[in-house]
Design a protein around this motif. Structure first.
Motif, PDB file in Angstrom:
ATOM      1  N   PRO A   1     -50.929   4.683 -13.627  1.00  0.00           N
ATOM      2  CA  PRO A   1     -49.980   5.757 -13.298  1.00  0.00           C
ATOM      3  C   PRO A   1     -49.969   6.885 -14.340  1.00  0.00           C
ATOM      4  CG  PRO A   1     -48.925   3.625 -13.019  1.00  0.00           C
ATOM      5  CD  PRO A   1     -50.264   3.378 -13.645  1.00  0.00           C
ATOM      6  N   ILE A   2     -50.072   6.535 -15.612  1.00  0.00           N
ATOM      7  CA  ILE A   2     -50.086   7.562 -16.662  1.00  0.00           C
ATOM      8  C   ILE A   2     -51.305   8.460 -16.488  1.00  0.00           C
ATOM      9  CG2 ILE A   2     -50.400   7.967 -19.135  1.00  0.00           C
ATOM     10  CD1 ILE A   2     -48.658   5.398 -19.584  1.00  0.00           C
ATOM     11  N   LEU A   3     -52.469   7.858 -16.344  1.00  0.00           N
ATOM     12  CA  LEU A   3     -53.694   8.646 -16.173  1.00  0.00           C
ATOM     13  C   LEU A   3     -53.658   9.458 -14.882  1.00  0.00           C
ATOM     14  CD1 LEU A   3     -56.325   6.046 -17.427  1.00  0.00           C
ATOM     15  CD2 LEU A   3     -55.537   8.102 -18.629  1.00  0.00           C
ATOM     16  N   SER A   4     -53.062   8.903 -13.843  1.00  0.00           N
ATOM     17  CA  SER A   4     -52.939   9.631 -12.574  1.00  0.00           C
ATOM     18  C   SER A   4     -52.142  10.918 -12.758  1.00  0.00           C
ATOM     19  CB  SER A   4     -52.256   8.767 -11.519  1.00  0.00           C
ATOM     20  OG  SER A   4     -53.051   7.676 -11.184  1.00  0.00           O
ATOM     21  N   LEU A   5     -51.043  10.828 -13.479  1.00  0.00           N
ATOM     22  CA  LEU A   5     -50.231  12.018 -13.726  1.00  0.00           C
ATOM     23  C   LEU A   5     -50.992  13.031 -14.575  1.00  0.00           C
ATOM     24  CD1 LEU A   5     -47.580  13.646 -13.682  1.00  0.00           C
ATOM     25  CD2 LEU A   5     -46.855  12.304 -15.675  1.00  0.00           C
ATOM     26  N   LEU A   6     -51.654  12.555 -15.612  1.00  0.00           N
ATOM     27  CA  LEU A   6     -52.327  13.464 -16.549  1.00  0.00           C
ATOM     28  C   LEU A   6     -53.600  14.084 -15.990  1.00  0.00           C
ATOM     29  CD1 LEU A   6     -51.875  11.494 -19.894  1.00  0.00           C
ATOM     30  CD2 LEU A   6     -50.528  13.410 -19.043  1.00  0.00           C
ATOM     31  N   GLN A   7     -54.085  13.590 -14.861  1.00  0.00           N
ATOM     32  CA  GLN A   7     -55.338  14.128 -14.337  1.00  0.00           C
ATOM     33  C   GLN A   7     -55.225  15.579 -13.864  1.00  0.00           C
ATOM     34  OE1 GLN A   7     -57.011  11.855 -11.130  1.00  0.00           O
ATOM     35  NE2 GLN A   7     -55.100  11.838  -9.975  1.00  0.00           N
ATOM     36  N   ASP A   8     -54.006  16.110 -13.800  1.00  0.00           N
ATOM     37  CA  ASP A   8     -53.859  17.527 -13.442  1.00  0.00           C
ATOM     38  C   ASP A   8     -54.270  18.450 -14.592  1.00  0.00           C
ATOM     39  OD1 ASP A   8     -51.713  17.466 -15.244  1.00  0.00           O
ATOM     40  OD2 ASP A   8     -50.186  17.849 -13.722  1.00  0.00           O
TER      41      ASP A   8
ATOM     42  N   TYR B   1     -42.185   9.766 -13.989  1.00  0.00           N
ATOM     43  CA  TYR B   1     -43.259   9.603 -13.006  1.00  0.00           C
ATOM     44  C   TYR B   1     -43.536   8.120 -12.750  1.00  0.00           C
ATOM     45  CZ  TYR B   1     -47.831   9.984 -10.759  1.00  0.00           C
ATOM     46  OH  TYR B   1     -48.882   9.869  -9.889  1.00  0.00           O
ATOM     47  N   CYS B   2     -43.627   7.330 -13.804  1.00  0.00           N
ATOM     48  CA  CYS B   2     -43.895   5.895 -13.660  1.00  0.00           C
ATOM     49  C   CYS B   2     -42.777   5.206 -12.890  1.00  0.00           C
ATOM     50  CB  CYS B   2     -44.081   5.243 -15.031  1.00  0.00           C
ATOM     51  SG  CYS B   2     -45.639   5.683 -15.840  1.00  0.00           S
ATOM     52  N   ILE B   3     -41.547   5.557 -13.173  1.00  0.00           N
ATOM     53  CA  ILE B   3     -40.403   4.972 -12.461  1.00  0.00           C
ATOM     54  C   ILE B   3     -40.527   5.236 -10.971  1.00  0.00           C
ATOM     55  CG2 ILE B   3     -37.912   5.243 -12.059  1.00  0.00           C
ATOM     56  CD1 ILE B   3     -37.647   5.618 -15.145  1.00  0.00           C
ATOM     57  N   GLU B   4     -40.839   6.481 -10.638  1.00  0.00           N
ATOM     58  CA  GLU B   4     -40.964   6.857  -9.224  1.00  0.00           C
ATOM     59  C   GLU B   4     -42.192   6.219  -8.581  1.00  0.00           C
ATOM     60  OE1 GLU B   4     -42.021  10.881  -6.878  1.00  0.00           O
ATOM     61  OE2 GLU B   4     -40.360  11.051  -8.304  1.00  0.00           O
ATOM     62  N   LYS B   5     -43.328   6.355  -9.223  1.00  0.00           N
ATOM     63  CA  LYS B   5     -44.595   5.861  -8.664  1.00  0.00           C
ATOM     64  C   LYS B   5     -44.579   4.345  -8.486  1.00  0.00           C
ATOM     65  CE  LYS B   5     -49.015   6.802  -7.763  1.00  0.00           C
ATOM     66  NZ  LYS B   5     -49.404   7.604  -6.647  1.00  0.00           N
ATOM     67  N   MET B   6     -43.982   3.638  -9.438  1.00  0.00           N
ATOM     68  CA  MET B   6     -43.967   2.183  -9.404  1.00  0.00           C
ATOM     69  C   MET B   6     -42.701   1.634  -8.735  1.00  0.00           C
ATOM     70  SD  MET B   6     -45.546   1.644 -13.183  1.00  0.00           S
ATOM     71  CE  MET B   6     -46.306   0.034 -13.020  1.00  0.00           C
ATOM     72  N   GLN B   7     -41.864   2.552  -8.274  1.00  0.00           N
ATOM     73  CA  GLN B   7     -40.626   2.203  -7.570  1.00  0.00           C
ATOM     74  C   GLN B   7     -39.805   1.164  -8.337  1.00  0.00           C
ATOM     75  OE1 GLN B   7     -42.006   1.112  -3.638  1.00  0.00           O
ATOM     76  NE2 GLN B   7     -42.323   3.253  -3.082  1.00  0.00           N
ATOM     77  N   LEU B   8     -39.545   1.478  -9.599  1.00  0.00           N
ATOM     78  CA  LEU B   8     -38.782   0.566 -10.449  1.00  0.00           C
ATOM     79  C   LEU B   8     -37.298   0.675 -10.117  1.00  0.00           C
ATOM     80  CD1 LEU B   8     -40.621   1.175 -13.842  1.00  0.00           C
ATOM     81  CD2 LEU B   8     -41.024  -0.637 -12.154  1.00  0.00           C
ATOM     82  N   SER B   9     -36.678  -0.467  -9.960  1.00  0.00           N
ATOM     83  CA  SER B   9     -35.250  -0.504  -9.626  1.00  0.00           C
ATOM     84  C   SER B   9     -34.413  -0.100 -10.845  1.00  0.00           C
ATOM     85  CB  SER B   9     -34.849  -1.907  -9.189  1.00  0.00           C
ATOM     86  OG  SER B   9     -34.901  -2.794 -10.288  1.00  0.00           O
ATOM     87  N   GLU B  10     -33.165   0.196 -10.586  1.00  0.00           N
ATOM     88  CA  GLU B  10     -32.265   0.528 -11.694  1.00  0.00           C
ATOM     89  C   GLU B  10     -32.151  -0.649 -12.656  1.00  0.00           C
ATOM     90  OE1 GLU B  10     -27.841   2.325 -12.501  1.00  0.00           O
ATOM     91  OE2 GLU B  10     -28.785   2.591 -10.551  1.00  0.00           O
ATOM     92  N   GLU B  11     -32.123  -1.842 -12.101  1.00  0.00           N
ATOM     93  CA  GLU B  11     -32.051  -3.041 -12.939  1.00  0.00           C
ATOM     94  C   GLU B  11     -33.264  -3.119 -13.873  1.00  0.00           C
ATOM     95  OE1 GLU B  11     -31.792  -7.907 -12.492  1.00  0.00           O
ATOM     96  OE2 GLU B  11     -31.871  -6.659 -10.693  1.00  0.00           O
ATOM     97  N   GLU B  12     -34.456  -2.871 -13.344  1.00  0.00           N
ATOM     98  CA  GLU B  12     -35.677  -2.901 -14.155  1.00  0.00           C
ATOM     99  C   GLU B  12     -35.662  -1.801 -15.212  1.00  0.00           C
ATOM    100  OE1 GLU B  12     -38.978  -4.583 -11.016  1.00  0.00           O
ATOM    101  OE2 GLU B  12     -38.179  -2.562 -10.719  1.00  0.00           O
ATOM    102  N   ARG B  13     -35.179  -0.636 -14.842  1.00  0.00           N
ATOM    103  CA  ARG B  13     -35.133   0.495 -15.781  1.00  0.00           C
ATOM    104  C   ARG B  13     -34.169   0.241 -16.926  1.00  0.00           C
ATOM    105  NH1 ARG B  13     -34.712   3.915 -10.767  1.00  0.00           N
ATOM    106  NH2 ARG B  13     -32.508   3.950 -11.261  1.00  0.00           N
TER     107      ARG B  13
END
Length: 123
Positions: free
Chosen positions: A12-19, A31-43
């Motif tokens: 995910p990090i490399l995906s974002l930086l490829q721009d 970006y990682c939170i959104e892309k990996m669909q991390l729950s509030e509990e996980e965050r």
């Protein structure tokens, strides 16, 4: 779902930086939170000292990507991240192969130009 290991943040990090743009560590975290669909509990998982596990794991992922020389901090600004030329090549050809084994080989190559068994990357 449990919080991903630090190595699971590489793609995910490399995906974002490829721009090709410079992205802050805060942007990368969002970006990682959104892309990996991390729950509030996980965050909100923390270590016993109160520090964020998510922030820690993203920090380690960035550190290893930097050590492999796939990303760097432009003008040595902490918290700013951009792909290197080599990083851009990797995202175009090997993005979905980037894991700890991939980076281990890259780091060893970058450190001494050959592949051997030394490295401090482990899951």
């Amino acid at each position: 779902m449990s919080l991903p290991k630090y190595s699971e943040f590489y793609v995910p990090i490399l995906s974002l930086l490829q721009d090709g743009n410079i992205h802050s560590t805060t942007e990368i975290k969002r970006y990682c939170i959104e892309k990996m669909q991390l729950s509030e509990e996980e965050r909100n998982v923390t270590f016993s000292n109160g520090r964020s596990v998510l922030r820690n794991r993203i920090g380690w992922a960035l550190s290893y990507l930097r050590k492999a020389r796939l990303i760097y901090s432009p003008k040595q600004k902490q918290g700013q991240n951009q792909l290197t030329e080599e990083g851009m090549k990797v995202v175009k050809t090997d993005l979905y192969q980037v894991d700890s084994q991939f980076l281990k080989k890259y780091i060893l190559y970058q450190e001494d130009g050959k592949n051997d068994e030394r490295s401090d990357i482990s899951e």
